[in-house]
Design a protein around this motif. Sequence first.
Motif, PDB file in Angstrom:
ATOM      1  N   ILE A  75       7.965 -49.893 -85.866  1.00 13.32           N
ATOM      2  CA  ILE A  75       6.621 -49.618 -86.334  1.00 13.32           C
ATOM      3  C   ILE A  75       6.277 -48.311 -85.245  1.00 13.32           C
ATOM      4  O   ILE A  75       5.652 -47.369 -85.792  1.00 13.32           O
ATOM      5  CB  ILE A  75       5.554 -50.675 -86.014  1.00 13.32           C
ATOM      6  N   ARG A  76       6.856 -48.529 -84.186  1.00 10.32           N
ATOM      7  CA  ARG A  76       6.438 -47.323 -83.084  1.00 10.32           C
ATOM      8  C   ARG A  76       7.293 -46.038 -83.719  1.00 10.32           C
ATOM      9  O   ARG A  76       6.606 -44.886 -83.621  1.00 10.32           O
ATOM     10  CB  ARG A  76       6.987 -47.716 -81.683  1.00 10.32           C
ATOM     11  N   ASP A  77       8.340 -46.149 -84.145  1.00 12.90           N
ATOM     12  CA  ASP A  77       9.031 -44.976 -84.831  1.00 12.90           C
ATOM     13  C   ASP A  77       8.307 -44.588 -85.922  1.00 12.90           C
ATOM     14  O   ASP A  77       8.136 -43.281 -85.771  1.00 12.90           O
ATOM     15  CB  ASP A  77      10.288 -45.566 -85.259  1.00 12.90           C
ATOM     16  N   VAL A  78       7.822 -45.356 -86.994  1.00  9.32           N
ATOM     17  CA  VAL A  78       7.044 -44.507 -87.899  1.00  9.32           C
ATOM     18  C   VAL A  78       5.793 -44.013 -87.555  1.00  9.32           C
ATOM     19  O   VAL A  78       5.501 -42.907 -87.999  1.00  9.32           O
ATOM     20  CB  VAL A  78       6.665 -45.803 -89.052  1.00  9.32           C
ATOM     21  N   GLU A  79       5.099 -44.789 -86.446  1.00  6.30           N
ATOM     22  CA  GLU A  79       3.849 -43.949 -85.796  1.00  6.30           C
ATOM     23  C   GLU A  79       4.272 -42.555 -85.185  1.00  6.30           C
ATOM     24  O   GLU A  79       3.365 -41.598 -85.195  1.00  6.30           O
ATOM     25  CB  GLU A  79       3.142 -44.984 -85.069  1.00  6.30           C
ATOM     26  N   ALA A  80       5.435 -42.578 -84.598  1.00  7.39           N
ATOM     27  CA  ALA A  80       5.842 -41.487 -83.915  1.00  7.39           C
ATOM     28  C   ALA A  80       5.912 -40.211 -84.901  1.00  7.39           C
ATOM     29  O   ALA A  80       5.496 -39.141 -84.751  1.00  7.39           O
ATOM     30  CB  ALA A  80       6.949 -41.533 -83.003  1.00  7.39           C
ATOM     31  N   ASP A  81       6.749 -40.618 -86.152  1.00  8.39           N
ATOM     32  CA  ASP A  81       6.908 -39.563 -87.162  1.00  8.39           C
ATOM     33  C   ASP A  81       5.733 -39.409 -87.865  1.00  8.39           C
ATOM     34  O   ASP A  81       5.492 -38.036 -88.150  1.00  8.39           O
ATOM     35  CB  ASP A  81       7.826 -40.244 -88.138  1.00  8.39           C
ATOM     36  N   ILE A  82       4.712 -40.150 -87.992  1.00  8.91           N
ATOM     37  CA  ILE A  82       3.417 -39.572 -88.593  1.00  8.91           C
ATOM     38  C   ILE A  82       2.601 -38.699 -87.416  1.00  8.91           C
ATOM     39  O   ILE A  82       2.071 -37.821 -88.054  1.00  8.91           O
ATOM     40  CB  ILE A  82       2.576 -40.868 -88.841  1.00  8.91           C
ATOM     41  N   ALA A  83       2.841 -39.109 -86.195  1.00 11.58           N
ATOM     42  CA  ALA A  83       1.956 -38.179 -85.291  1.00 11.58           C
ATOM     43  C   ALA A  83       2.648 -36.830 -85.347  1.00 11.58           C
ATOM     44  O   ALA A  83       1.994 -35.805 -85.191  1.00 11.58           O
ATOM     45  CB  ALA A  83       2.075 -38.866 -83.910  1.00 11.58           C
ATOM     46  N   ARG A  84       3.995 -36.775 -85.080  1.00 10.07           N
ATOM     47  CA  ARG A  84       4.694 -35.537 -85.182  1.00 10.07           C
ATOM     48  C   ARG A  84       4.351 -34.769 -86.637  1.00 10.07           C
ATOM     49  O   ARG A  84       4.039 -33.540 -86.450  1.00 10.07           O
ATOM     50  CB  ARG A  84       6.222 -35.970 -85.255  1.00 10.07           C
ATOM     51  N   ALA A  85       4.301 -35.382 -87.813  1.00  9.42           N
ATOM     52  CA  ALA A  85       4.145 -34.629 -89.063  1.00  9.42           C
ATOM     53  C   ALA A  85       2.523 -33.960 -88.907  1.00  9.42           C
ATOM     54  O   ALA A  85       2.113 -33.147 -89.326  1.00  9.42           O
ATOM     55  CB  ALA A  85       4.119 -35.385 -90.130  1.00  9.42           C
ATOM     56  N   GLU A  86       1.636 -34.976 -88.507  1.00 11.21           N
ATOM     57  CA  GLU A  86       0.213 -34.461 -88.240  1.00 11.21           C
ATOM     58  C   GLU A  86      -0.042 -33.261 -87.348  1.00 11.21           C
ATOM     59  O   GLU A  86      -0.679 -32.350 -87.587  1.00 11.21           O
ATOM     60  CB  GLU A  86      -0.679 -35.819 -87.784  1.00 11.21           C
ATOM     61  N   ALA A  87       0.873 -33.226 -86.178  1.00  9.45           N
ATOM     62  CA  ALA A  87       0.659 -32.402 -85.102  1.00  9.45           C
ATOM     63  C   ALA A  87       1.414 -30.956 -85.953  1.00  9.45           C
ATOM     64  O   ALA A  87       0.697 -29.872 -85.788  1.00  9.45           O
ATOM     65  CB  ALA A  87       1.741 -32.522 -84.026  1.00  9.45           C
ATOM     66  N   MET A  88       2.313 -30.991 -86.682  1.00 10.39           N
ATOM     67  CA  MET A  88       2.962 -29.798 -87.230  1.00 10.39           C
ATOM     68  C   MET A  88       2.135 -29.372 -88.300  1.00 10.39           C
ATOM     69  O   MET A  88       1.948 -28.147 -88.545  1.00 10.39           O
ATOM     70  CB  MET A  88       4.320 -30.128 -87.947  1.00 10.39           C
ATOM     71  N   ARG A  89       1.356 -30.312 -89.104  1.00  9.75           N
ATOM     72  CA  ARG A  89       0.378 -29.873 -90.031  1.00  9.75           C
ATOM     73  C   ARG A  89      -0.796 -29.085 -89.367  1.00  9.75           C
ATOM     74  O   ARG A  89      -0.990 -27.997 -89.995  1.00  9.75           O
ATOM     75  CB  ARG A  89      -0.149 -30.931 -90.877  1.00  9.75           C
ATOM     76  N   LYS A  90      -1.363 -29.448 -88.298  1.00 11.26           N
ATOM     77  CA  LYS A  90      -2.361 -28.869 -87.654  1.00 11.26           C
ATOM     78  C   LYS A  90      -1.992 -27.403 -86.977  1.00 11.26           C
ATOM     79  O   LYS A  90      -2.352 -26.453 -87.161  1.00 11.26           O
ATOM     80  CB  LYS A  90      -2.677 -29.804 -86.393  1.00 11.26           C
ATOM     81  N   LEU A  91      -0.782 -27.511 -86.557  1.00 11.48           N
ATOM     82  CA  LEU A  91       0.084 -26.082 -86.169  1.00 11.48           C
ATOM     83  C   LEU A  91       0.117 -25.237 -87.358  1.00 11.48           C
ATOM     84  O   LEU A  91      -0.020 -24.080 -87.152  1.00 11.48           O
ATOM     85  CB  LEU A  91       1.245 -26.401 -85.386  1.00 11.48           C
ATOM     86  N   ASP A  92       0.426 -25.551 -88.281  1.00 14.47           N
ATOM     87  CA  ASP A  92       0.718 -24.802 -89.725  1.00 14.47           C
ATOM     88  C   ASP A  92      -0.656 -24.342 -90.027  1.00 14.47           C
ATOM     89  O   ASP A  92      -0.831 -23.103 -90.352  1.00 14.47           O
ATOM     90  CB  ASP A  92       1.248 -25.488 -90.802  1.00 14.47           C
TER      91      ASP A  92
END
Length: 96
Positions: free
Chosen positions: A59-76
Amino acid sequence: MADFSELVAQAVKPTMNRAEREAVYGVVRQAVRRLQERENLADDDPRLALQNHLVEETIRDVEADIARAEAMRKLDEALAVQNKAYAETRSGRGRN
């Protein structure tokens, strides 16, 4: 455990809000508990603790992946806005 992680990752979508993701995680935890009950594991069985740990780690890994994807989306998005502003500035200078 990779199959389990993939299953959880497929059940949880980045577009879900936190409450929706927690609901999915609750179902996952409940399913694991049912499997553990079927195995008749004693409360002090180390396999029980390991399985619970792996669920929470997944669950922590999935949440980290989601946070990373959201951060990349915001950077884009920020880069696109910056590039647009830059292009507008450059095209404005060329007219003068």
